[in-house]
Design a protein around this motif. Structure first.
Motif, PDB file in Angstrom:
ATOM      1  N   SER A   2      -0.685   1.181  -7.788  1.00  0.00           N
ATOM      2  CA  SER A   2      -0.530   0.121  -8.766  1.00  0.00           C
ATOM      3  C   SER A   2      -1.766   0.015  -9.623  1.00  0.00           C
ATOM      4  O   SER A   2      -2.869  -0.164  -9.163  1.00  0.00           O
ATOM      5  N   ASP A  54      -2.009   4.319   2.740  1.00  0.00           N
ATOM      6  CA  ASP A  54      -1.330   4.335   1.452  1.00  0.00           C
ATOM      7  C   ASP A  54      -2.207   3.792   0.322  1.00  0.00           C
ATOM      8  O   ASP A  54      -1.932   4.042  -0.844  1.00  0.00           O
ATOM      9  N   TRP A  55      -3.261   3.064   0.683  1.00  0.00           N
ATOM     10  CA  TRP A  55      -4.144   2.505  -0.345  1.00  0.00           C
ATOM     11  C   TRP A  55      -5.186   3.523  -0.809  1.00  0.00           C
ATOM     12  O   TRP A  55      -5.793   3.351  -1.877  1.00  0.00           O
ATOM     13  N   PRO A  76       4.681   5.641  -4.223  1.00  0.00           N
ATOM     14  CA  PRO A  76       5.661   4.732  -3.610  1.00  0.00           C
ATOM     15  C   PRO A  76       6.789   5.467  -2.900  1.00  0.00           C
ATOM     16  O   PRO A  76       7.332   4.969  -1.907  1.00  0.00           O
ATOM     17  N   ASP A  79       5.468   6.275   0.513  1.00  0.00           N
ATOM     18  CA  ASP A  79       5.405   5.047   1.304  1.00  0.00           C
ATOM     19  C   ASP A  79       6.776   4.705   1.873  1.00  0.00           C
ATOM     20  O   ASP A  79       6.921   4.400   3.065  1.00  0.00           O
ATOM     21  N   VAL A 128       4.715  -5.412  -7.875  1.00  0.00           N
ATOM     22  CA  VAL A 128       4.587  -5.645  -6.436  1.00  0.00           C
ATOM     23  C   VAL A 128       3.603  -6.785  -6.199  1.00  0.00           C
ATOM     24  O   VAL A 128       2.497  -6.786  -6.738  1.00  0.00           O
ATOM     25  N   LYS A 133       3.499  -6.568  -0.313  1.00  0.00           N
ATOM     26  CA  LYS A 133       2.582  -5.619   0.318  1.00  0.00           C
ATOM     27  C   LYS A 133       2.315  -5.997   1.771  1.00  0.00           C
ATOM     28  O   LYS A 133       2.294  -5.133   2.661  1.00  0.00           O
ATOM     29  N   CYS A 134       2.114  -7.291   2.010  1.00  0.00           N
ATOM     30  CA  CYS A 134       1.822  -7.765   3.358  1.00  0.00           C
ATOM     31  C   CYS A 134       3.013  -7.510   4.286  1.00  0.00           C
ATOM     32  O   CYS A 134       2.839  -7.038   5.415  1.00  0.00           O
ATOM     33  N   THR A 136       5.435  -5.269   4.002  1.00  0.00           N
ATOM     34  CA  THR A 136       5.578  -3.830   4.262  1.00  0.00           C
ATOM     35  C   THR A 136       4.552  -3.361   5.283  1.00  0.00           C
ATOM     36  O   THR A 136       4.869  -2.585   6.192  1.00  0.00           O
ATOM     37  N   SER A 137       3.315  -3.844   5.156  1.00  0.00           N
ATOM     38  CA  SER A 137       2.256  -3.439   6.083  1.00  0.00           C
ATOM     39  C   SER A 137       2.557  -3.886   7.508  1.00  0.00           C
ATOM     40  O   SER A 137       2.370  -3.123   8.461  1.00  0.00           O
TER      41      SER A 137
END
Length: 200
Positions: A2, A54-55, A76, A79, A128, A133-134, A136-137
Motif C-alpha cells: 500500500s 508481508d510488510w 496482495p 497474501d 485497506v 490489516k489487524c 487478517t494478521s
C-alpha cells in the motif's frame, strides 16, 4: 504494497518483487512439509515467516522507491494465497472445522463481489484500513499455532488455547472489517446515485 504514490511501471526486477517471489515459493514448501513429511515445526515456521513478512516487500518498495505495478498486484495476491492455502490445508487434515473455513471463504467471496460491484459503478476498491490489516494478521497468526497444537503432542497444552483464541477472535474481526468495507462501498454508491438524481 500500500502506497499513495502511483507506480510508474511494471518494474519486474526489483528487490521488493524478489522478496514477494521468495514468499510465494514458501507456499508449496509449506504444503510439502505439512502433507508429505512429519516436519511439522518446520512447516509452522515456513508458514509464519512467509505470511508474517508481508510488510517487508512494502517497506522495501517505499524505502527504495521501487513501487511497481507488478508489486501492487503480486503482493496482495500472495497474501491471499497464503491465507487460502493454509486454510484449506489445515481443513483437509482436520485441524480446522469446516464451519470456520466456510465462514472465511464466505467473507472472501463477499468482498470479491463488493469489488466487482464497485468496479461496475466506476469506483476503485476501498483503501485497506487498520481493522482489516489487524483482522487478517490475527487470523493468519492462528494457523501456524494450530499446526503445532494439532501435530506436536508436547505443545498441545499451550498451543491449542492460544491458536483457537486467535482463530475465533480473528474471525470475528475479519467479518467486522468486512462490514466496514461494505458500509464504505454502500456510501460510495449512494453518493453516486444522489449526484445523478440532483443532475437530473
Amino acid at each position: 504494497m500500500s502506497n499513495s504514490t502511483a507506480p510508474t511501471g511494471w518494474g519486474v526486477w526489483t528487490w521488493p518483487n524478489l522478496v514477494t517471489a521468495v514468499r510465494l515459493a514458501g507456499i508449496p514448501l509449506f504444503c510439502y512439509l505439512l502433507l508429505a513429511t512429519e516436519y511439522y515445526w518446520q512447516a509452522a515456521v515456513v508458514l509464519a515467516v512467509g505470511g508474517g513478512t508481508d510488510w517487508v516487500d512494502g517497506q522495501l518498495a517505499r524505502r527504495l522507491n521501487q513501487v511497481s505495478k507488478l508489486g501492487r498486484l503480486l503482493d496482495p495476491f500472495v497474501d491471499r494465497l497464503y491465507i487460502l492455502t493454509a486454510l484449506l490445508a489445515l481443513t483437509y487434515i482436520g485441524l480446522l472445522p469446516w464451519l470456520f473455513t466456510i465462514a472465511v471463504l464466505l467473507r472472501e467471496a463477499t468482498l470479491v463481489t463488493m469489488v466487482i460491484v464497485l468496479r461496475w459503478h466506476g469506483f476503485a476498491p476501498p483503501e485497506v484500513h487498520f481493522l482489516g490489516k489487524c483482522a487478517t494478521s490475527v487470523v493468519f497468526m492462528s494457523f501456524p499455532v494450530l499446526v503445532i497444537a494439532g501435530l506436536v503432542d508436547s505443545a498441545e497444552a499451550w498451543a491449542a488455547p492460544v491458536g483457537w483464541a486467535l482463530a475465533w477472535w480473528g474471525l470475528g474481526l475479519y467479518w467486522l472489517a468486512a462490514f466496514v468495507y461494505l458500509r464504505q462501498a454502500a456510501g460510495l454508491i449512494r453518493s453516486k446515485h444522489a449526484r445523478a438524481h440532483v443532475a437530473a
